[in-house]
Write an enzyme that holds these catalytic residues in place. Structure first.
Site, PDB file in Angstrom:
ATOM      1  N   HIS A 235       5.899  11.817  -3.232  1.00  0.00           N
ATOM      2  CA  HIS A 235       6.181  10.699  -2.331  1.00  0.00           C
ATOM      3  C   HIS A 235       6.022   9.418  -3.144  1.00  0.00           C
ATOM      4  O   HIS A 235       5.041   9.263  -3.858  1.00  0.00           O
ATOM      5  CB  HIS A 235       5.195  10.729  -1.164  1.00  0.00           C
ATOM      6  CG  HIS A 235       5.562   9.822  -0.033  1.00  0.00           C
ATOM      7  ND1 HIS A 235       5.507   8.459  -0.138  1.00  0.00           N
ATOM      8  CD2 HIS A 235       5.998  10.079   1.218  1.00  0.00           C
ATOM      9  CE1 HIS A 235       5.888   7.924   1.011  1.00  0.00           C
ATOM     10  NE2 HIS A 235       6.191   8.882   1.847  1.00  0.00           N
ATOM     11  N   ARG A 255       8.460   0.696   4.458  1.00  0.00           N
ATOM     12  CA  ARG A 255       9.761   0.244   3.941  1.00  0.00           C
ATOM     13  C   ARG A 255      10.792   0.185   5.057  1.00  0.00           C
ATOM     14  O   ARG A 255      11.667  -0.677   5.068  1.00  0.00           O
ATOM     15  CB  ARG A 255      10.200   1.168   2.800  1.00  0.00           C
ATOM     16  CG  ARG A 255       9.405   0.932   1.520  1.00  0.00           C
ATOM     17  CD  ARG A 255       9.644   2.009   0.479  1.00  0.00           C
ATOM     18  NE  ARG A 255       8.873   3.221   0.772  1.00  0.00           N
ATOM     19  CZ  ARG A 255       9.281   4.450   0.537  1.00  0.00           C
ATOM     20  NH1 ARG A 255      10.466   4.658   0.006  1.00  0.00           N
ATOM     21  NH2 ARG A 255       8.511   5.478   0.836  1.00  0.00           N
TER      22      ARG A 255
END
Lengths: 618, 279
Positions: A235, A255
């Site tokens: 990740h 994000r």
């Protein structure tokens, strides 16, 4: 054999999202179900999932449907996914999410009162049903509170160490209770593995102690095949500082809500490298990217929301080339939107201001757990300062090879679902597809395990196998040869995998890793746990280590054979994607003499209808 | 940053004592890191529950320097280093070993609560409509990570041991009279009931459960539970007090009783929401 034995039609091993969903479904089919979990109920790794559940509900963007979701999943997986699983997943996920609502889950809402969906990496439209950034907790609690009223027998803090066989068939499992170290046999017509991943094979990971590849290893030793083990997802955004929290996940939702990645020079480097097959779907500038995050349907997504494999590699590149943050990561910044005049650089700042009245409150509302996590563990206010983030081992796309419709492995009576099974994700998993995978294939595994149990009588448990397994497990407690500290062996293994089979791989390093793994196997055999059998973490680590070593070897062998770069596998010695590897999967299995065997499995031809969907969505 | 002494309770249900260990402290370290360090280097059989190490699973509850905390969220730089850091298991529950307690009672209480049952779907496609403001209040309760720290500090459980009794069928029940046989559900399950009672879609009436089986009346609102909640849930103000009001309305207010009867005769639905204290 004087040992406690429970009889069930179906035994489910693991009580995260997949295991709970499987148990609920099997129970609904009218068979007797036992649910065995390594921790307390409701503590499984599903609670850590933050961002949401991917399902084409089309509540936020009516252009979404299963075909787009299918095409997104295949593109994200670089087309080595099992297309049938990707199809089933995209088609059935919406019903599985609605079902959670009918069982009491409380998702965030759209203005017209439906389930709200958010943007996530690799998904063309806002698709993730969510609850702030604690979606996994909502999901597991809903399944748990529904499940406890379905007549399922729950065995908490019980670890399975071996599957029991009658000829070819799996007929049960041997485990021990953590509390007192006593062994227990589960005699069952079908066994569903839902044990999650392997993150504890790596030093920097978002995974907890439980993630030791138990299901992978149990299935492997019982004769099942492991597929695509080379595809380990790093990740892109884990915490990097302070050291004690290194690896803890920072949700992609940051994000999705407009968080940007910056290097030490303040450059938004994700705009520098946008892969060709995503260029049409990526924003041309910062304003467009942010408008996408705020729900402008005409805007394309920001480059921070490219797939995880790509973002993780870009971050690694920045760090390696000397543009990293002080603690070896990069900056992830949502605080930019709280700065005075943050939106005035845009052509249409009013659009943003109409959607974000108070940026600080907006961040706290959308990302409450992240706000707390950084405040309490990092001593940092994410509304005021950028976070430091770097890649962390998060998920394994590879796993037990199963039939896409029934989830049964090649071992009769042995089923697998969730992270420990393989197929839907291909070379890279899209965020949000895991929670939906758990529900869709958890349900299917439960359904078909129950069906199998109804069609078969109980097999016979071989007491000799049980005796041998128990003796081997107890040897760690009183072995006269014992001298190795199991924690140290595990630590050394984590370093080997992190350094030699990590984000960037080469043949030479991986061959070295295999040698090291063989040495570690010998040390693991000599590991010793002082104390008695009652709740003894040293002993538990000795037992878990065996599984970790098996999956580490599987990952390494598969990664060596795939001599190309695709999705999560990046080979420095073969940096290009190669067409000849695009139509096959790696398979490892246990050979007749106990050695690990490798072979390639061709991917079956995709039906014309699905090919057409992929072409249309390009 | 130097070494710190940790005074950790070691033992089982037959008894035990504190034992001192040294651990090397580094920046940003939490108490759970120190426990892991001690496990890996000095006491491999030191029993301790943990999972996520990020305050999300609620497994590593213990008492640190006498305060009920999640060990994974207790930073070493918030504790004095010049004296031993005391770590002991939660006091309200039976000991299994070292820092691990038997919390299975909580799972049995949870089973007493009738499950969610929604009203018929609002839309032809089988889905419901709810506003964000409607769900905000129960989303607060649903943040609960079941660390059971609130149960641990609740004096009704901790000092007065209202753990109920188990009947011949193995079912947890509340015995009669002011004795330890009486069951108190504890803050965690008041919050869980609140999350169901205030759920916009739910149709089940759990007020009799609150009054009789879970004995909500035993809570005298000292708010100890709210103070220790790592999720900062307003357990008392937003959960227990509104529930108490509902119970009083339902069972003890003659005027409300009359209004309700008339309402029922006229086919008016029970109200499922009450004003909420701003979090």
């Amino acid at each position: 054999m004087n040992i406690q034995t429970y009889e069930h039609d179906v035994i489910v091993v693991g009580a995260g999202g997949a295991g709970l969903r499987a148990a609920i479904e099997a129970s609904a089919a009218g068979v007797s179900v036992g649910l065995v979990c390594k921790s307390l109920l409701g503590k499984a790794h599903t609670v850590m999932a933050e961002g949401g559940i991917a399902a084409a509900l089309a509540n936020v963007d009516e252009r979404d449907n299963w075909k787009v979701h299918f095409a997104d999943t295949m593109r994200g997986g670089q087309y080595v996914n099992n297309w049938r699983m990707a199809q089933i997943h995209a088609q059935e996920a919406p019903d599985r999410v609605r079902e959670l609502e009918a069982w009491g889950a409380v998702f965030d809402r759209t203005p017209d009162g439906r389930i709200l969906q958010r943007n996530f990496g690799g998904h063309r439209y806002p698709r993730l049903a969510h609850v702030g950034d604690r979606t996994g907790l909502e999901m597991i609690r809903t399944l748990q509170d529904h499940g406890i009223h379905q007549g399922i027998a729950v065995y908490m803090e019980c670890t399975i160490i071996s599957l029991l066989k009658d000829g070819e068939r799996v007929v049960g499992a041997l485990g021990y209770y953590r509390e007192n170290g006593r062994f227990v046999v589960f005699h069952a017509k079908a066994v569903v593995l839902a044990t999650g991943g392997v993150g504890k094979a790596y030093k920097i990971t978002s995974n907890s102690w439980e993630y030791t590849g138990d299901g992978h290893a149990l299935a492997y030793h019982a004769g099942a095949e492991l597929q695509d083990m080379e595809f380990v997802q790093f990740h892109p955004t884990g915490m990097v500082w302070p050291p004690s929290v290194r690896g803890i996940l920072v949700t992609e939702g940051v994000r999705g809500e407009g968080g940007i990645l910056l290097n030490s020079e303040g450059r938004r480097f994700m705009f520098d490298d946008i892969p060709e097959n995503y260029r049409n779907q990526t924003a041309k500038n910062e304003e467009e990217g942010f408008r996408y995050c705020l729900g402008d349907k005409n805007a394309n997504r920001p480059p921070e929301l490219l797939t995880r494999d790509h973002v993780a590699r870009c971050i690694r590149r920045e760090v390696k080339e000397g543009r990293g943050s002080p603690h070896g990561g990069v900056y992830l910044d949502v605080s930019w939107m709280t700065k005075p005049g943050a939106f005035s650089k845009f052509k249409d700042p009013e659009f943003v201001r109409s959607r974000i009245k108070d940026p600080v409150e907006h961040i706290k509302k959308k990302l409450p757990s992240m706000y707390h996590q950084f405040k309490e563990l990092g001593g940092l206010d994410i509304t005021k300062e950028p976070m430091e983030v770097g890649p962390t081992t998060h998920y394994i796309m590879g796993g037990i090879r199963v039939d896409p419709d029934t989830q049964m492995s090649r071992v009769p009576g042995l089923f697998a679902c969730g992270e420990c099974a393989c197929g839907i994700n291909g070379a890279n998993r899209l965020g949000g597809n895991s929670l939906s995978d758990l529900l869709v294939f958890g349900k299917r595994a439960g359904e078909f395990a129950a069906k199998y149990a109804k069609e078969h009588s109980a097999g016979r448990i071989n007491p000799q196998q049980v005796e041998e397994e128990m003796r081997a497990a107890l040897a760690f407690l009183d072995s006269p040869l014992g001298q190795e500290n199991p924690f140290q062996v595990q630590y050394d293994l984590q370093n080997v995998m992190q350094d030699l089979v990590g984000i960037v791989r080469t043949e030479a390093e991986m061959v070295k890793a295999l040698e090291r793994i063989q040495e570690l196997k010998e040390r693991a055999k000599r590991s010793f746990a002082p104390g008695n059998r009652e709740y003894n973490p040293g002993w538990h680590t000795c037992l878990d280590l065996r599984n970790l070593l098996t999956v580490s070897e599987a990952i390494t062998r598969a990664a060596i054979e795939r001599r190309e770069s695709r999705g999560a596998q990046f080979r420095e010695d073969y940096p290009e994607k190669k067409a000849e590897y695009g139509n096959r999967n790696t398979i490892v299995s246990k050979g007749p003499n106990g050695e690990m065997q490798f072979r390639w499995e061709p991917i079956p031809e995709m039906p014309a209808e699905l090919k057409r969907i992929i072409e249309e969505m390009k | 940053m130097g070494k710190v002494t940790f005074r950790i309770w070691r033992g089982d249900k037959s008894g035990g004592d504190f034992k001192d260990y040294q651990a090397e402290i580094s920046e940003g370290m939490v108490v759970l890191d120190a426990v892991h360090q001690i496990q890996a280097t000095q006491a491999p059989d030191l029993a301790c529950r943990w999972n996520c190490k990020a305050g999300k699973c609620g497994s590593c509850s213990a008492e640190v320097n006498g305060k009920p905390r999640l060990m994974c969220m207790t930073r070493m730089d918030t504790l004095p280093h010049d004296q031993p850091v005391m770590i002991q298991p939660m006091k309200a529950f039976p000991i299994i070993r070292d820092l691990v307690t038997d919390v299975s009672w909580n799972y049995r209480v949870n089973k007493l609560i009738p499950p969610f049952k929604p009203r018929p779907p609002d839309a032809p496609d089988g889905t419901w409509r709810m506003g964000q403001e409607e769900v905000d209040r129960i989303q607060e309760f649903r943040k609960c990570i079941e660390c059971f720290l609130c149960q641990n500090v609740c004096h009704v459980l901790r000092e007065h041991h209202r753990f109920g009794q188990t009947d011949e069928k193995g079912q947890l029940t509340s015995g009669q009279g002011p004795s330890e046989a009486e069951l108190f559900g504890g803050p965690r399950f008041m919050i869980r009931v609140a999350s169901l009672e205030m759920h916009p879609l739910d149709t089940v009436n759990r007020l009799p459960l609150l009054q009789k089986e879970l004995n909500i009346g035993l809570c005298n609102i000292t708010k100890c539970c709210t103070e220790v909640c790592p999720e900062h849930i307003h357990i008392t103000d937003n959960g227990i007090i509104p529930l108490k009001e509902r119970v009083v309305d339902e069972f003890y207010d003659p005027l409300m009783w009359a209004v309700r009867k008339v309402g029922e005769a006229l086919g008016v639905r029970r109200r499922k929401s009450l004003p909420m204290v701003n979090p």
